[in-house]
Every structure is written in C-alpha cells, then in structure tokens.
Write a protein that holds these residues in place. Structure first.
Motif, PDB file in Angstrom:
ATOM      1  N   LYS A   1       0.835  -1.205   0.000  1.00 54.29           N
ATOM      2  CA  LYS A   1       0.000   0.000   0.000  1.00 54.29           C
ATOM      3  C   LYS A   1       0.869   1.254   0.000  1.00 54.29           C
ATOM      4  N   ALA A   2       2.145   1.110  -0.275  1.00 52.74           N
ATOM      5  CA  ALA A   2       3.098   2.214  -0.165  1.00 52.74           C
ATOM      6  C   ALA A   2       3.557   2.738  -1.524  1.00 52.74           C
ATOM      7  N   PHE A   3       2.673   2.749  -2.505  1.00 49.55           N
ATOM      8  CA  PHE A   3       3.031   3.231  -3.838  1.00 49.55           C
ATOM      9  C   PHE A   3       2.414   4.585  -4.109  1.00 49.55           C
ATOM     10  N   GLN A   4       2.963   5.275  -5.089  1.00 46.23           N
ATOM     11  CA  GLN A   4       2.495   6.583  -5.495  1.00 46.23           C
ATOM     12  C   GLN A   4       1.881   6.468  -6.887  1.00 46.23           C
ATOM     13  N   GLY A   5       0.634   6.937  -7.012  1.00 42.46           N
ATOM     14  CA  GLY A   5      -0.024   6.963  -8.313  1.00 42.46           C
ATOM     15  C   GLY A   5       0.017   8.355  -8.905  1.00 42.46           C
ATOM     16  N   ARG A   6      -0.742   8.582  -9.940  1.00 48.07           N
ATOM     17  CA  ARG A   6      -0.810   9.924 -10.552  1.00 48.07           C
ATOM     18  C   ARG A   6      -1.455  10.924  -9.599  1.00 48.07           C
TER      19      ARG A   6
ATOM     20  N   GLY B   1      -1.961  10.608  -6.049  1.00 48.54           N
ATOM     21  CA  GLY B   1      -1.804  10.277  -4.633  1.00 48.54           C
ATOM     22  C   GLY B   1      -1.454   8.824  -4.411  1.00 48.54           C
ATOM     23  N   ARG B   2      -1.846   8.324  -3.256  1.00 51.78           N
ATOM     24  CA  ARG B   2      -1.491   6.971  -2.848  1.00 51.78           C
ATOM     25  C   ARG B   2      -2.075   5.917  -3.773  1.00 51.78           C
ATOM     26  N   ALA B   3      -1.343   4.821  -3.920  1.00 53.02           N
ATOM     27  CA  ALA B   3      -1.784   3.725  -4.774  1.00 53.02           C
ATOM     28  C   ALA B   3      -1.342   2.405  -4.159  1.00 53.02           C
ATOM     29  N   PHE B   4      -2.020   1.337  -4.553  1.00 49.61           N
ATOM     30  CA  PHE B   4      -1.711   0.006  -4.046  1.00 49.61           C
ATOM     31  C   PHE B   4      -1.163  -0.854  -5.178  1.00 49.61           C
ATOM     32  N   LEU B   5      -0.199  -1.705  -4.857  1.00 49.15           N
ATOM     33  CA  LEU B   5       0.333  -2.677  -5.808  1.00 49.15           C
ATOM     34  C   LEU B   5      -0.388  -4.001  -5.588  1.00 49.15           C
ATOM     35  N   PHE B   6      -0.977  -4.537  -6.649  1.00 49.93           N
ATOM     36  CA  PHE B   6      -1.727  -5.795  -6.601  1.00 49.93           C
ATOM     37  C   PHE B   6      -1.057  -6.850  -7.470  1.00 49.93           C
ATOM     38  N   SER B   7      -1.145  -8.094  -7.046  1.00 44.70           N
ATOM     39  CA  SER B   7      -0.617  -9.188  -7.859  1.00 44.70           C
ATOM     40  C   SER B   7      -1.560  -9.535  -9.004  1.00 44.70           C
TER      41      SER B   7
END
Length: 106
Positions: free
Chosen positions: A28-33, A35-41
């Motif tokens: 849950k520690a990613f940055q999107g365009r 704000g915060r973003a989640f990495l999913f498998s």
C-alpha cells in the motif's frame, strides 16, 4: 447463526465493478498519478490499454493503463517491463489508485 461474508474486495469507485481481492494486495506504499496507490498481484474486470514507456519515480518502465471493464474509468496501470534490475518484481503487477477504488465486504 453466523453471517456469511464473502471475500474482501476492491471495486471501481465509479460503478462498483469488482476489480481486485484484498488478498492480492502486495503493498500500500506506492504513489499513483493522484496520490497513494496500491500494488496488486492480480486484477479482474479490467481492460489493459496500449503499452508505453513511462519515466516513473523508480525509473523507466513499460506500462499500460488499466480501465474498468464496465465504465472505462482509468484505475491505474499494469507494469509490463521494468528496466532496472531492482524493479523487476513489479513486472506483471497492477497499480490501482486509492482514489479510484472502494472497499467492499469489509
């Protein structure tokens, strides 16, 4: 009597189409365009757009925007290729922006 509860999901904020399972969250520690973003498998009920090279915070990547299959809202992107060796773990994974998804069955 116990209440039957389905799996915890994330849905498109616009139309509530299910797009991923909570169990598929890697980080849950990613940055999107935006704000915060989640990495999913894994992601579901999405359309993957054309690939393009994009300079991100962690270097050059080949990515493809991902859209909700129902309303076509851009939800994030899929990492197709990482050029830096330390970023290879992202290949084939999905970024979904926190502002574009909502929790279901929590």
């Amino acid at each position: 009597m116990a209440e039957i509860v389905g799996p915890r999901l994330y849905s498109c904020y616009n139309c509530r189409n299910h797009v991923s399972l909570h169990d598929d969250v890697i980080s849950k520690a990613f940055q999107g365009r935006n704000g915060r973003a989640f990495l999913f498998s894994h992601a579901m009920n999405i359309v993957v757009g054309p690939k393009e090279d994009r300079q991100l915070m962690t270097g050059l990547h080949t990515v493809a925007d991902v859209y909700c299959s129902d309303c076509r809202e851009v939800l994030g992107w899929k990492y197709e290729r990482a050029y830096e060796e330390t970023q290879k773990y992202k290949e084939g994974k999905f970024i979904l922006e926190k502002s574009k998804i909502v929790k279901e069955n929590w």
